[in-house]
Design a protein around this motif. Structure first.
Motif, mmCIF file in Angstrom:
data_model
loop_
_atom_site.group_PDB
_atom_site.id
_atom_site.type_symbol
_atom_site.label_atom_id
_atom_site.label_comp_id
_atom_site.label_asym_id
_atom_site.label_seq_id
_atom_site.Cartn_x
_atom_site.Cartn_y
_atom_site.Cartn_z
ATOM 1 N N ILE A 188 -41.399 -37.083 28.397
ATOM 2 C CA ILE A 188 -41.473 -35.864 27.594
ATOM 3 C C ILE A 188 -42.410 -36.051 26.410
ATOM 4 N N THR A 199 -42.998 -27.629 28.200
ATOM 5 C CA THR A 199 -42.300 -27.529 26.913
ATOM 6 C C THR A 199 -42.369 -28.806 26.096
ATOM 7 N N VAL A 259 -41.968 -31.113 32.687
ATOM 8 C CA VAL A 259 -41.718 -31.190 31.247
ATOM 9 C C VAL A 259 -42.954 -30.853 30.436
ATOM 10 N N ASP A 302 -41.649 -29.965 21.966
ATOM 11 C CA ASP A 302 -40.583 -29.166 21.373
ATOM 12 C C ASP A 302 -39.498 -30.124 20.880
ATOM 13 N N ASP A 303 -39.326 -30.214 19.562
ATOM 14 C CA ASP A 303 -38.348 -31.144 18.996
ATOM 15 C C ASP A 303 -36.933 -30.789 19.434
ATOM 16 N N GLN A 304 -36.631 -29.499 19.547
ATOM 17 C CA GLN A 304 -35.304 -29.085 19.958
ATOM 18 C C GLN A 304 -35.031 -29.505 21.403
ATOM 19 N N LEU A 305 -36.051 -29.393 22.247
ATOM 20 C CA LEU A 305 -35.910 -29.842 23.640
ATOM 21 C C LEU A 305 -35.603 -31.324 23.690
ATOM 22 N N LEU A 306 -36.347 -32.116 22.925
ATOM 23 C CA LEU A 306 -36.152 -33.561 22.916
ATOM 24 C C LEU A 306 -34.744 -33.907 22.436
ATOM 25 N N HIS A 307 -34.281 -33.199 21.401
ATOM 26 C CA HIS A 307 -32.929 -33.427 20.890
ATOM 27 C C HIS A 307 -31.886 -33.098 21.956
ATOM 28 N N ASN A 308 -32.053 -31.973 22.628
ATOM 29 C CA ASN A 308 -31.094 -31.565 23.658
ATOM 30 C C ASN A 308 -31.058 -32.565 24.809
ATOM 31 N N VAL A 309 -32.230 -33.069 25.185
ATOM 32 C CA VAL A 309 -32.287 -34.059 26.264
ATOM 33 C C VAL A 309 -31.564 -35.331 25.856
#
Length: 236
Positions: free
Chosen positions: A91, A11, A8, A14-21
């Motif tokens: 993350i 990336t 992790v 990355d706010d979008q990554l955190l949201h997707n997770v």
């Protein structure tokens, strides 16, 4: 844990990554709880009618309209909560060191702000590849057409007067509808296969409930340019 942190770290931030997770963790928790609940109900003393009615009232795990599942028990709830917190904390706390210079970071940021560009790395050697979205799409279609033994084009169709006819001018909505129908068909075939195997092997119904799939997601294909196979000076 160390392996996950290394994965992790690439990336992190990355706010979008955190949201997707977070979204995927919530979906996973809902799926697990509903499957456990359906398994429990299916192996209780209730008759087949009650079990069938339970499956009808459960909204087939279709997002975003998923009814809140019953609790899976204190130990299971605590385990899922701890797992979720561990992943999210890992993350957030992962330390990231950029391998780009300040000038390169500004250049990448400038490219991302421009519309119509596709930014990726190449296959094998990891070169930096920037192309127009149209060029990327054309390369992908060319790859699909040259591998017809692997890929098959599915023409959008519709029902008219009891017959299946092709759509003359398909739109994005038409394609999405076609994909949804194809996904549902594949999902149904998989669930029927699971049921047939269970009956053939004499497995309990609870195994079917645990293995049956709902709200499936079709895989997305991404293509990478093989820059190491392109002669120098050739414009692909």
């Amino acid at each position: 844990k160390q392996w996950y942190q290394r994965r992790v770290a690439i990336t992190a931030g990355d706010d979008q990554l955190l949201h997707n997770v977070q979204v995927n963790l919530s979906r996973a928790a809902y799926n697990i709880k509903w499957k456990l609940h359906m398994d429990k109900e299916g192996t209780s003393n209730r008759d087949e009618t009650a079990t069938s009615q339970l499956k009808k009232t459960c909204p087939n795990l279709q997002t975003p309209f998923i009814a809140t599942p019953p609790t899976a028990g204190v130990s299971m709830d605590v385990m899922m909560k701890n797992t979720s917190e561990f992943i999210l904390t890992t993350i957030k706390e992962a330390k990231v060191t950029s391998n780009l210079t300040r000038s390169q970071q500004n250049g990448l940021k400038s490219l991302r702000q421009k519309e119509g560009l596709h930014i990726a790395v190449s296959d094998k050697c990891g070169d930096f590849v920037v192309s127009t979205n149209k060029a990327y799409k054309d390369l992908t279609i060319a790859h699909l057409k040259t591998n017809r033994d692997v890929y098959r084009w599915i023409e959008p169709t519709r029902r008219a007067e009891g017959k299946t006819v092709p759509v003359k001018e398909p739109t994005e909505i038409t394609y999405k509808s076609q994909l949804t129908n194809k996904r549902d068909h594949i999902e149904e075939q998989c669930n029927v296969l699971i049921q047939d195997i269970a009956q053939l092997r004499g497995l309990e119904k609870r195994f079917c409930n645990l293995l049956r799939t709902h709200n499936s997601t079709l895989p997305t294909m991404y293509t990478l340019v093989k820059t190491h196979k392109v002669p120098e000076g050739v414009d692909i």
